[in-house]
Design a protein around this motif. Structure first.
Motif, PDB file in Angstrom:
ATOM      1  N   ILE A 179      -1.916   1.165   7.897  1.00 36.08           N
ATOM      2  CA  ILE A 179      -3.187   0.440   8.104  1.00 36.08           C
ATOM      3  C   ILE A 179      -3.203  -0.853   7.293  1.00 36.08           C
ATOM      4  O   ILE A 179      -3.548  -1.926   7.797  1.00 36.08           O
ATOM      5  CB  ILE A 179      -4.391   1.345   7.707  1.00 36.08           C
ATOM      6  N   VAL A 180      -2.779  -0.757   6.029  1.00 40.36           N
ATOM      7  CA  VAL A 180      -2.800  -1.954   5.179  1.00 40.36           C
ATOM      8  C   VAL A 180      -1.781  -2.983   5.686  1.00 40.36           C
ATOM      9  O   VAL A 180      -2.062  -4.182   5.738  1.00 40.36           O
ATOM     10  CB  VAL A 180      -2.535  -1.589   3.699  1.00 40.36           C
ATOM     11  N   GLU A 182      -4.469 -11.127  -4.502  1.00 37.75           N
ATOM     12  CA  GLU A 182      -5.631 -10.252  -4.739  1.00 37.75           C
ATOM     13  C   GLU A 182      -5.992  -9.448  -3.495  1.00 37.75           C
ATOM     14  O   GLU A 182      -6.561  -8.368  -3.575  1.00 37.75           O
ATOM     15  CB  GLU A 182      -6.850 -11.073  -5.168  1.00 37.75           C
ATOM     16  N   ARG A 183      -5.659  -9.988  -2.316  1.00 41.43           N
ATOM     17  CA  ARG A 183      -6.027  -9.292  -1.073  1.00 41.43           C
ATOM     18  C   ARG A 183      -5.309  -7.956  -0.921  1.00 41.43           C
ATOM     19  O   ARG A 183      -5.819  -7.051  -0.257  1.00 41.43           O
ATOM     20  CB  ARG A 183      -5.717 -10.182   0.137  1.00 41.43           C
ATOM     21  N   VAL A 184      -4.115  -7.851  -1.532  1.00 40.92           N
ATOM     22  CA  VAL A 184      -3.358  -6.606  -1.400  1.00 40.92           C
ATOM     23  C   VAL A 184      -4.163  -5.459  -2.017  1.00 40.92           C
ATOM     24  O   VAL A 184      -4.423  -4.437  -1.372  1.00 40.92           O
ATOM     25  CB  VAL A 184      -1.970  -6.728  -2.077  1.00 40.92           C
ATOM     26  N   GLY A 185      -4.584  -5.651  -3.275  1.00 41.68           N
ATOM     27  CA  GLY A 185      -5.383  -4.617  -3.932  1.00 41.68           C
ATOM     28  C   GLY A 185      -6.708  -4.401  -3.239  1.00 41.68           C
ATOM     29  O   GLY A 185      -7.199  -3.263  -3.143  1.00 41.68           O
ATOM     30  N   ALA A 186      -7.276  -5.491  -2.726  1.00 37.40           N
ATOM     31  CA  ALA A 186      -8.583  -5.371  -2.050  1.00 37.40           C
ATOM     32  C   ALA A 186      -8.458  -4.492  -0.801  1.00 37.40           C
ATOM     33  O   ALA A 186      -9.331  -3.669  -0.518  1.00 37.40           O
ATOM     34  CB  ALA A 186      -9.107  -6.765  -1.682  1.00 37.40           C
ATOM     35  N   ALA A 213       3.035 -13.205  -2.635  1.00 38.43           N
ATOM     36  CA  ALA A 213       2.053 -14.097  -2.027  1.00 38.43           C
ATOM     37  C   ALA A 213       2.144 -15.461  -2.694  1.00 38.43           C
ATOM     38  O   ALA A 213       2.529 -15.571  -3.853  1.00 38.43           O
ATOM     39  CB  ALA A 213       0.648 -13.525  -2.207  1.00 38.43           C
ATOM     40  N   ALA A 214       1.789 -16.499  -1.934  1.00 39.46           N
ATOM     41  CA  ALA A 214       1.916 -17.860  -2.458  1.00 39.46           C
ATOM     42  C   ALA A 214       0.809 -18.197  -3.453  1.00 39.46           C
ATOM     43  O   ALA A 214       1.001 -19.049  -4.322  1.00 39.46           O
ATOM     44  CB  ALA A 214       1.900 -18.854  -1.301  1.00 39.46           C
ATOM     45  N   VAL A 229      -0.119 -11.788   4.395  1.00 37.81           N
ATOM     46  CA  VAL A 229       0.795 -11.356   3.325  1.00 37.81           C
ATOM     47  C   VAL A 229       1.887 -10.468   3.941  1.00 37.81           C
ATOM     48  O   VAL A 229       1.889  -9.257   3.745  1.00 37.81           O
ATOM     49  CB  VAL A 229       0.028 -10.579   2.216  1.00 37.81           C
ATOM     50  N   PRO A 230       2.808 -11.098   4.660  1.00 38.50           N
ATOM     51  CA  PRO A 230       3.781 -10.277   5.401  1.00 38.50           C
ATOM     52  C   PRO A 230       4.917  -9.699   4.542  1.00 38.50           C
ATOM     53  O   PRO A 230       5.543  -8.721   4.948  1.00 38.50           O
ATOM     54  CB  PRO A 230       4.355 -11.270   6.425  1.00 38.50           C
TER      55      PRO A 230
END
Lengths: 103, 427
Positions: B320-321, B371-375, B364-365, B329-330
């Protein structure tokens, strides 16, 4: 007879950039010829699978009854930029010790 | 502290710089000019300086990191506060950032030019024993450096004390083997070694640090203070001698190309191992330079699942993530902690654990994207599979490290002696 390296040897992992070093050291000095014969660079490369993207070189260190494996491109670009949970590869000594030889 | 008080030492060496530490120190220094040396300098030396004066040993350390002279000044004021009269010698000049050109080739596998590596933040040449000798000759109680090859911190006092030539390759090779064995302290006394039942180490919680009693030929005996925990055996010494060595017959330092395949080890008694017979060949004409560069950001998130179908729920959560981050964030990695996170394989130990922890990490650049990964992992509480909990999330800037070789003639080591209120350049 199938034998796991964990019965025959101990190991230590080290890192240099994207290169992983694995020292494999016999518990009993008399087992050194056995390990030298069966734990080749190609066999280790095959065993570690996609953990090692580059080549594996083996150095014989008979004075320590040890084999040193130098694995290129094994740390996902290197300690500081790796995404791995273990960026140094410190746990990988135990991946080597999972290898089974027919001896 | 036990080693410093009861080790009857001539020299106490503190090796505190990992490959990337100096780049991080450089970043701290950019943000705050007084913060370029090791943050533990004051705490450690406040405890050790009085012992050094009382017992008459000298301290050699690379805790100067990105600012050896600043560290030396800090130590002078610390000594004054403690009522101690000491001299401090600082070795600097290892910072070669200004000398780099974008076209210079790195020595990493593909030999890409520096220009491929984004913004550079630090470049430090690995100095050797020879560069430290003028500092030792001042008689200073503390010698503080920036980047010095780890074994050289140990080789230098031996060259100084025994008046070896810096071309005495075999002695330098033997001293390098000993320095290499000592540089990780507890890793030769049973740390990074123990396995209950097979490789037992007594009292690892009070792990003792090693000393080495070295003779004028560069052979030595390793030991540790009686009553401390740990163990020094042929096995612990063999493991450490090969640690991080990419060619046991040609271990390159700034001092020598050392050969460890001629070393002989002998157990002399409990926690005593004699180390003899390493050899050496002439050193190379270059310094290795460690270059730090800004390598973007990494975001991480973790979440636990337990009970029925825990592994299946964790796998579903990971997919899902991946789907939700696919566009932004590929460059992402999914691990199941407890299954395959450390070795990408279970080597045939397949099992269904009661609980499992999902970990997602991505490059991530920007910090925002990291931060989006943890979010997204946190969002699994509400918008993911059943029963996910215990979220932890991180986002960090990463400093990458690459290396290159620089001709020795292009680097100028400098030694500054600090005593009372004076600073002078040593020869």
């Amino acid at each position: 007879m199938k034998r796991k390296l964990h019965e025959l040897a101990h190991a230590r992992a080290g890192d240099k950039g994207d290169t992983l070093t694995l020292a494999l050291i016999c518990y009993r000095e008399g087992d050194y010829p056995l390990l030298r014969e069966h734990v080749t660079a190609q066999a280790v490369k095959r065993h570690l699978g996609h953990l090692v993207q580059g080549e594996v070189r083996r150095y014989e260190v008979p004075n320590l009854h040890a084999l040193q494996f130098v694995c290129e491109r094994a740390l996902d670009t290197g300690v500081t930029t790796s995404l791995a949970i273990d960026p140094h590869g410190k746990t990988l000594s135990y991946a080597l010790l999972e290898m089974v030889i027919d001896a | 502290m036990i080693l410093a008080s009861r080790g009857e030492l001539d020299y106490l060496i503190l090796e505190c710089l990992a490959e990337r530490t100096i780049a991080l120190a450089q970043l701290r220094k950019l943000a705050e000019p007084a913060a370029g040396y090791d943050p533990l300098l004051e705490t450690r030396l406040r405890a050790l300086l009085p012992l050094a004066v009382r017992h008459g040993f000298r301290i050699v350390t690379n805790m100067g990191a990105a600012d050896p002279l600043g560290a030396a000044r800090k130590l002078m004021s610390l000594a004054k506060e403690l009522g101690l009269r000491i001299k401090v010698a600082a070795l600097s000049g290892d910072d070669v950032l200004a000398q780099l050109a974008p076209s210079m080739r790195t020595i990493e596998a593909r030999g890409a030019p520096l220009a491929d590596y984004g913004t550079l933040v630090s470049a430090n040449a690995y100095f050797g024993a020879e560069e430290m000798l003028p500092a030792l000759a001042t008689g200073a109680e503390v010698i503080i450096t920036g980047r010095v090859a780890d074994p050289s911190l140990f080789v230098a006092p031996l060259v100084h004390a025994f008046r070896w030539q810096v071309t005495d390759w075999d002695r330098l090779g033997r001293a390098t083997a000993i320095g290499h064995l000592l540089e990780c302290a507890g890793q030769v006394t049973g740390g990074y070694y123990a396995e209950p039942g097979l490789k037992d180490v007594p009292n690892l919680a009070q792990l003792g640090f090693p000393w080495c009693d070295v003779d004028a030929d560069g052979n030595g005996v390793l030991g540790k203070v009686a009553g401390t925990g740990g163990a020094i055996t042929l096995r612990t010494v063999k493991e450490q001698l090969l640690y991080e060595v990419t060619d046991p017959g040609g271990y390159i330092t700034p001092d020598v190309v050392a050969d460890f395949t001629t070393v002989s080890l002998r157990e002399l008694g409990a926690d005593r191992v004699a180390v003899q017979g390493a050899s050496g060949r002439p050193r190379t004409s270059t310094y290795k330079v460690s270059v730090g560069y800004r390598a973007g950001f990494v975001g991480e998130g973790e979440i636990s699942y337990a009970g029925a179908r825990a592994v299946e729920r964790a796998r579903l959560a990971g997919e899902i993530v991946r789907e939700r981050l696919r566009d932004d964030v590929p460059d992402l990695r999914i691990d199941l902690i407890g299954i395959d996170s450390a070795h990408h394989s279970d080597f045939g130990h397949a099992h269904a654990p009661y609980e499992v922890r999902l970990r997602i990490a991505a490059r991530a650049a920007t910090r925002e994207l990291a931060e989006r990964v943890g979010a997204e992992v946190e969002a699994l509480w509400i918008n993911g599979p059943a029963g996910g909990g215990g979220v932890r999330r991180y986002a960090q800037e990463r400093i990458g490290v690459v290396s290159l070789l620089l001709d020795r003639s292009r680097v100028r080591p400098q030694v500054t002696l600090l005593q009372e209120d004076r600073e002078t350049q040593a020869a």
